[in-house]
Design a protein around this motif. Structure first.
Motif, mmCIF file in Angstrom:
data_model
loop_
_atom_site.group_PDB
_atom_site.id
_atom_site.type_symbol
_atom_site.label_atom_id
_atom_site.label_comp_id
_atom_site.label_asym_id
_atom_site.label_seq_id
_atom_site.Cartn_x
_atom_site.Cartn_y
_atom_site.Cartn_z
ATOM 1 N N VAL D 21 1.219 -1.141 0.226
ATOM 2 C CA VAL D 21 -0.231 0.366 0.069
ATOM 3 C C VAL D 21 0.950 1.227 -0.113
ATOM 4 O O VAL D 21 0.903 1.727 -0.643
ATOM 5 C CB VAL D 21 -1.209 -0.009 1.103
ATOM 6 C CG1 VAL D 21 -1.759 1.342 1.198
ATOM 7 C CG2 VAL D 21 -1.954 -1.184 0.578
ATOM 8 N N ALA D 22 1.860 1.398 0.601
ATOM 9 C CA ALA D 22 2.717 2.721 0.817
ATOM 10 C C ALA D 22 3.331 2.832 -0.566
ATOM 11 O O ALA D 22 3.460 3.670 -0.897
ATOM 12 C CB ALA D 22 3.748 1.825 2.012
ATOM 13 N N ALA D 25 0.724 3.600 -2.921
ATOM 14 C CA ALA D 25 -0.034 5.384 -2.698
ATOM 15 C C ALA D 25 1.245 5.987 -2.468
ATOM 16 O O ALA D 25 1.035 7.287 -2.956
ATOM 17 C CB ALA D 25 -0.143 5.103 -1.040
ATOM 18 N N SER D 26 2.088 6.352 -2.127
ATOM 19 C CA SER D 26 3.569 6.851 -2.117
ATOM 20 C C SER D 26 3.565 7.206 -3.664
ATOM 21 O O SER D 26 4.096 8.383 -4.442
ATOM 22 C CB SER D 26 4.781 6.293 -1.642
ATOM 23 O OG SER D 26 4.758 6.386 -0.296
ATOM 24 N N ALA D 29 1.115 9.799 -4.696
ATOM 25 C CA ALA D 29 1.245 10.920 -3.953
ATOM 26 C C ALA D 29 2.176 12.191 -4.784
ATOM 27 O O ALA D 29 2.220 13.222 -4.747
ATOM 28 C CB ALA D 29 1.510 10.933 -2.345
ATOM 29 N N GLY D 33 -1.111 12.621 -7.289
ATOM 30 C CA GLY D 33 -2.403 11.980 -7.890
ATOM 31 C C GLY D 33 -3.426 11.969 -6.670
ATOM 32 O O GLY D 33 -3.089 11.410 -5.412
ATOM 33 N N TRP D 34 -4.579 12.415 -7.425
ATOM 34 C CA TRP D 34 -5.541 12.395 -6.092
ATOM 35 C C TRP D 34 -6.397 10.988 -6.399
ATOM 36 O O TRP D 34 -6.985 11.249 -7.389
ATOM 37 C CB TRP D 34 -6.629 13.690 -6.541
ATOM 38 C CG TRP D 34 -7.686 13.905 -5.546
ATOM 39 C CD1 TRP D 34 -7.894 13.428 -4.403
ATOM 40 C CD2 TRP D 34 -8.388 15.255 -5.193
ATOM 41 N NE1 TRP D 34 -9.053 14.265 -3.739
ATOM 42 C CE2 TRP D 34 -9.044 14.940 -4.837
ATOM 43 C CE3 TRP D 34 -8.609 15.995 -6.154
ATOM 44 C CZ2 TRP D 34 -10.764 15.908 -4.039
ATOM 45 C CZ3 TRP D 34 -8.819 17.269 -6.207
ATOM 46 C CH2 TRP D 34 -10.390 16.848 -4.813
ATOM 47 N N ILE D 35 -6.139 10.468 -5.298
ATOM 48 C CA ILE D 35 -6.999 9.124 -4.889
ATOM 49 C C ILE D 35 -8.655 9.549 -5.155
ATOM 50 O O ILE D 35 -8.710 10.080 -3.492
ATOM 51 C CB ILE D 35 -6.717 8.454 -4.428
ATOM 52 C CG1 ILE D 35 -4.789 7.822 -4.107
ATOM 53 C CG2 ILE D 35 -7.280 6.870 -4.248
ATOM 54 C CD1 ILE D 35 -3.775 7.327 -3.298
ATOM 55 N N ALA D 38 -10.593 4.269 -3.151
ATOM 56 C CA ALA D 38 -9.925 3.283 -2.890
ATOM 57 C C ALA D 38 -9.700 1.412 -1.525
ATOM 58 O O ALA D 38 -10.467 1.601 -1.226
ATOM 59 C CB ALA D 38 -8.064 3.739 -2.353
ATOM 60 N N TYR D 40 -9.189 -1.999 -0.964
ATOM 61 C CA TYR D 40 -8.454 -3.601 -0.324
ATOM 62 C C TYR D 40 -8.854 -4.356 0.523
ATOM 63 O O TYR D 40 -9.274 -4.475 0.997
ATOM 64 C CB TYR D 40 -6.615 -2.711 0.389
ATOM 65 C CG TYR D 40 -6.240 -1.251 0.506
ATOM 66 C CD1 TYR D 40 -5.027 -1.174 -0.492
ATOM 67 C CD2 TYR D 40 -6.496 -0.916 0.141
ATOM 68 C CE1 TYR D 40 -4.579 -0.281 -1.082
ATOM 69 C CE2 TYR D 40 -6.034 0.949 0.205
ATOM 70 C CZ TYR D 40 -5.108 1.044 -0.607
ATOM 71 O OH TYR D 40 -3.993 2.250 -1.096
ATOM 72 N N HIS D 41 -7.894 -5.457 -0.131
ATOM 73 C CA HIS D 41 -8.385 -6.877 0.291
ATOM 74 C C HIS D 41 -7.072 -8.155 0.776
ATOM 75 O O HIS D 41 -6.436 -7.959 -0.870
ATOM 76 C CB HIS D 41 -9.274 -7.028 -0.051
ATOM 77 C CG HIS D 41 -9.656 -8.333 -0.017
ATOM 78 N ND1 HIS D 41 -9.983 -8.891 1.229
ATOM 79 C CD2 HIS D 41 -10.153 -9.836 -0.655
ATOM 80 C CE1 HIS D 41 -10.706 -9.870 0.851
ATOM 81 N NE2 HIS D 41 -10.421 -11.066 0.100
ATOM 82 N N VAL D 289 -13.345 -10.715 -5.693
ATOM 83 C CA VAL D 289 -13.170 -9.309 -5.256
ATOM 84 C C VAL D 289 -14.105 -8.707 -6.031
ATOM 85 O O VAL D 289 -13.950 -8.311 -7.180
ATOM 86 C CB VAL D 289 -11.566 -9.166 -4.737
ATOM 87 C CG1 VAL D 289 -11.576 -7.900 -3.809
ATOM 88 C CG2 VAL D 289 -11.500 -10.293 -4.009
ATOM 89 N N VAL D 290 -15.229 -7.775 -5.659
ATOM 90 C CA VAL D 290 -15.810 -7.299 -6.366
ATOM 91 C C VAL D 290 -16.171 -5.633 -4.985
ATOM 92 O O VAL D 290 -16.610 -5.620 -3.804
ATOM 93 C CB VAL D 290 -16.781 -7.738 -5.947
ATOM 94 C CG1 VAL D 290 -18.183 -5.926 -6.344
ATOM 95 C CG2 VAL D 290 -17.652 -8.634 -6.450
ATOM 96 N N PHE D 291 -14.754 -4.616 -5.482
ATOM 97 C CA PHE D 291 -14.708 -3.723 -4.532
ATOM 98 C C PHE D 291 -15.596 -2.471 -4.857
ATOM 99 O O PHE D 291 -16.186 -2.377 -6.205
ATOM 100 C CB PHE D 291 -13.366 -2.553 -5.051
ATOM 101 C CG PHE D 291 -12.223 -3.699 -4.208
ATOM 102 C CD1 PHE D 291 -12.569 -4.199 -3.083
ATOM 103 C CD2 PHE D 291 -11.276 -4.150 -5.311
ATOM 104 C CE1 PHE D 291 -10.966 -4.533 -2.666
ATOM 105 C CE2 PHE D 291 -9.769 -4.745 -4.666
ATOM 106 C CZ PHE D 291 -10.310 -4.987 -3.485
#
Lengths: 291, 291, 291, 291
Positions: D21-22, D25-26, D29, D33-35, D38, D40-41, D289-291
Motif C-alpha cells: 500500500v505504501a 500510495a507514495s 502521491a 495523484g488525487w485518489i 481506494a 484493499y483486500h 473480489v468486488v470492490f
C-alpha cells in the motif's frame, strides 16, 4: 404462452359475522362455480371482513352480468355497508401513464407490456415534458405533451384540465404516476380515487415531499426505499399498496442512491400496478389488504 | 476457536488532500507494520477523509503506547481538525446493558456472549424493572435494579444519577440501550457521547418516539424495521449505525409485528454493537461511515 | 399479554373439485363456528386442494372430540385420499430439542420460550455433547447427554436407541434438530415423520451435507442461507418449510460467514417451528404449503 | 447531469507482503495523484493482496500511457505473479449483447443505456432468434440474427463462428449473455475469458443447467434467485460476480416464478455488468473480489 383462462374476480367487504364464507361459497358452488383462488381476511381492529375469489368463467352457466345481478342479492344480505365488485378478466385492462423526465419507470413498464409480462393496453402516455415521447411512440403508444408552466397557477390549472380530459377519453382502470413531478389538485384526486397510483421514491412515511433521496442522504440512512400508494388529497399519505428497500452505505453518492433506488421504484410500481389491475388490493380506511 | 491475533485499530479523519494514504501507509510500512485490513473513504459533500487500518500487533517493534506517540506526530501534519484513535484489541471490551422488561435483545446479546460469538465482558446489566435479573444472573453477570418512579421527576433524576454512577464504575466501551424505555437526560447523552447505542424499533426517521410498531400498523406500512444509532440529546435523531427491515402484511396483528420486528431489532443491535466495538463506526456530523 | 383465545385448527387436503369450500364453510356456519382465519390453495400441478381454518373454540356448541367426529363424516364425502387433522390450541405443544455443541439456535429458542414469544413446553434437550447442559438447566429444562462414539457403529446405534426412548417418553409435537450433527437412521426418520424439523445451514439444494459454509466460501457465493425442512431418509432433501439468506462478500472469512449465517439459521428455524406448531405447514409429496 | 470527471482505474494483485500500500500510495502521491476511491483486500486463504484505486486524471502531470509505463516498474517490484491493469474512463466502454427470445434483460439494459444510467455503447445485439430485433433497432443499435439450427452440430459451429466474428469486429469490453440459450464452445470461452458475463436464472450452485425455475418449483424452494458470473468452459461454474434472491411461495405457479425471478435477473445482471465495466471485479482462482 397460452392466454390465461377467463375468470371473474369477486372482491367483497362487510362487517364480520358468522356465515359469510359459507354463504358466498355455497352460492358459487350451487351455480357450479370453480373457485381457482380464494383469500379471506378479517381485521380485528375494525371488525371488517374481506374476501377475493377467482372463479373460472366457463364453470358458470351464465355471464358476468347475471353473476353481478345474482350477487347483488347476496351482498344485500350483509348490510348496507357492504362493498363489492365483480370484474371480468376477459375485458382488457387500460392504463394511462403520467410522466415527467425520469425515464426508468416508464421504460420498465413499457418493457413489461411489450414482452407480454404485463397484459394490459397502455392507452396513452402523458408527459409534462417532451423527453419521453420518442420511446413511447417507438412502442406504438400515443404520447401527449402537456407543458406545466412553472410559477403560473392559471397555466397549471389549464394543464391539469387538459390532462383530465385526455385521461377521461380513455376511461382507464389505472392512472399511473410514474415519477410524474406535479402534485395533483384535489378535484383530480377525487375523480381518479381508487385508480390513481403513485410511486414515491422513499420508504413512506419517511421523507414525504420533494427530493426524498436527498433527504435520505442527509439523514444518513442505511436503506432507501420506494412506496406505491393510491393518490389522495393528502400528499404522499394515501393507502400504501407496496414498499421495498435497498441497502446503501456511506460510499454512495446522491447519484448512486438515485440509481439504486430507481431499481426499487420500478419493481415496487410494477408489483403495485399488477395487483391493482388484478383486483388484489382492497382499501379500507387508509390501509390496504393485498390478496 | 483460537483467539484472534492481537491487532491495533487505527481510525483517522481529516480534511481530504493528496498524500494522506501515502503518509500513513509509509509510516506503517517503515515500522514493519503488517496491515491486515484497510479501508478509505472521502465524503465529497464535506471533503472529509476517513480511514481505518488493522495492523498486526506483533508486526511492530514497539507497543501501543509508542505507536500512539509516533502517530500523534503524523496526525499533526494534517491540521488541527484531525481526529484519530488507536485501540488495542488485546484490551478486552467492556459493555454495560440497560434494559426494561422486553427480553429479546438482552437474551440475544447474552447468547452471543456466552457462545463466544461476541467476545466482550458484559460488566453489568441495569434494569428499571426487575424482570430480567434472573437470566442475567444465570449468566454470571451482575444485575442492578434501579426503579424509575412514574410521574416523579425528582425520583427519575435520582434514578438516572444512580445509573450514571453504576455505569461510571465500569468505564465501559459501550452503553447499550437494549429496549431501555427511559429517555436519557441531556447530561447523560453528553457524558456517554459516542459510546451509548440505542436500538429503536422503527426504520428511522419513520415513527420517532413511543410505540413505533403501533404507529406503523396504523399507517399500513408493508415493512417494519429497526435502527441502531448513537444516542444524542435529540430523541431518535442521532447518527445511524445500522438499519434493517422485515416484511409485514395485512394479516399481521400488532403482536405479529412486534414479534417479527423483534427479530430485526436483535440482529441490527448486535451488528451495530460489534461494529462499534471493533472501531468500525466513524461519526462525522450526524452521519456515520461504517468500515 | 392476555393468553390467546382457544381455537380449533382444521387442516384438510383432498383432490380438488367444486364445492369443497362451500361444504366445509357451511358445516362450520351451521354449527355457529366463527372462522378467525382461513386459507385455501389448489396446486394446479397435482390438482390437490388444501385448506386451513382457525375456529374460535367458544363459538361451537360442542368440544373438539365431537368436532372431529362430525368432521369425519364431512371428510369422507371427498374420497379416501382425503387427509385432515383438527387440533386444539388449548392443548399445550411439547417440543424436544436435539443439539450438539453449536449454541446459537438453542439459545435463541430458549430465549423465545422464556420471553413468552414461543408459547410451548420444551420437554427436554438432548445433546450428543455435554456443553449445552448448563444453559438448558438454567432455564429449568431437563438436559440429557447421550454421547455418540465416533467411528463406532454399534455405539451409535445404541445412542440413537437411547435418544428414541427419551423422545418417546415426551411424545412431542416437534423434534427439533437444532444443529444436531448426527444423521438420523431411517427408522427414526420414519418414526418421527412429519414432526422432525432440521435446520440446515445452507440455501438448499446448494451445499448438501457436511460443512456447507466451507463449501459456500470455496464456491465464492455472494449470499449464504439456511433451510428449515422436515427430516426424511434422504439427507437434506426433505420438504422445505422455510429458507432465507444473508449477503456475504469477499471480505468475509469463514468465521464471518458462520456468524452471519447463524443469524439466519436462528430465525429460519424459529419461523419453521412456529408454523409447524400452529399447523400451518401442509406437506404434499416433497413440497409444502405454508398457510 | 454533468459528465463524470475522467479517472484512471488501477487494479492490482500480488502475493501479500508488507509495504505494498505504501509503495503504490507514495508513487501516486509523489506524482500529485488525487485518489478518489481506494479499496484493499487480502485473502487469508491464498495470501493474495488486491487493490483498486480511482485517480483523477487531471491530478497527474502525465497521461495514461506514461502512467502505465511508470506503473510497470512499480509492479515489477512485487514479483512476476503480479497482475495489474490501468484503464482510462475517458475511453468509452463497448458492449455486445447476446440474446435469444426472452426480452426482459435486454429491455432493461437498453432502458438503462437510453436513460444515461449506464454510460456505455451497445455496439451490437446478436440474437439466435429474430424476435428482439425490433426493440434493438428502435434504440438505434444494430441487430444481427444468427440462427442456431437445432440438432445440427455443424450448423451450430458455423453459427458460433459467425457470432465470434461479429463480436470481434467490435472488440468489446464486455460480451453479455442476456439469457442467451446456447452453451458457448470452449474456444469462445477462452477467447472471451474475463469479459463474457452470463446471467443464470438460479442461485448457483443450485439448479445448474436447463430450466432452473422448473427445477426450483419441483424442489419446493421458498426463494428463487439469479447469478451473474463470468463464463468459463465449465457450465454455470465460473466465478460469481453477483447474486440475489426473491421470495416465492406455494401459491406461485411456474409463470409467477419466471416473472418474479425475471425482476431479479435484470438487476443482478445490470449490477454485475456495471461493476465489470468499472473494473471493480478482480478474479482470483474461481472467486471474485468486488470492490
Amino acid at each position: 404462452m397460452a392466454p390465461p383462462e377467463r375468470r371473474y374476480l369477486i372482491t367483497f367487504g362487510c362487517p364480520d359475522r358468522t356465515g359469510i364464507v359459507a354463504r358466498i361459497a355455497s352460492f358459487l358452488a350451487d351455480a357450479g362455480g370453480w373457485i381457482v383462488e380464494a383469500a379471506y381476511h378479517t381485521d380485528p381492529d375494525t371488525g371488517w371482513f374481506f374476501t377475493r375469489q377467482e372463479v373460472r368463467a366457463d364453470s358458470l352457466p351464465f355471464g358476468v352480468e347475471e353473476l353481478r345481478e345474482r350477487f347483488t342479492a347476496i351482498a344485500a344480505e350483509f348490510g348496507e355497508n357492504t362493498s363489492w365488485r365483480i370484474t371480468d378478466t376477459g375485458e382488457r385492462r387500460r392504463v394511462v401513464i403520467l410522466v415527467s423526465k425520469a425515464a426508468h419507470c416508464l421504460y420498465d413498464l413499457l418493457g413489461r407490456v411489450a414482452s407480454g409480462e404485463l397484459d394490459v393496453d397502455v392507452s396513452a402516455v402523458i408527459g409534462n415534458h417532451a423527453e419521453l415521447g420518442g420511446i413511447t411512440r417507438a412502442h406504438g403508444i400515443p404520447f401527449h405533451h402537456v407543458p406545466f408552466p412553472a410559477g403560473d397557477a392559471e397555466g397549471k390549472r389549464a394543464a391539469f384540465a387538459r390532462v383530465r380530459e385526455l385521461v377521461a377519453a380513455h376511461d382507464p382502470h389505472a392512472v399511473v404516476l410514474a415519477r410524474f413531478m406535479q402534485v395533483l389538485p384535489p378535484e383530480l384526486c377525487a375523480e381518479w380515487a381508487g385508480r390513481a397510483l403513485n410511486i414515491h421514491h422513499s420508504f413512506l412515511p419517511s421523507f414525504v415531499g420533494a427530493r426524498p433521496y436527498h433527504q435520505a442522504h442527509r439523514r444518513g440512512v442505511k436503506l432507501v426505499g420506494a412506496t406505491c400508494h393510491y393518490v389522495t388529497a393528502d400528499l404522499d399519505a394515501g393507502p400504501i399498496i407496496e414498499q421495498d428497500v435497498i441497502r446503501v452505505d456511506h460510499g454512495d453518492s446522491i447519484q448512486d442512491i438515485v440509481r439504486k433506488g430507481g431499481d426499487i421504484e420500478k419493481v415496487v410500481l410494477a408489483r403495485g400496478l399488477r395487483w391493482h389491475l388484478e383486483d388484489r388490493v382492497l382499501v379500507h380506511g387508509n390501509r390496504t389488504v393485498v390478496f
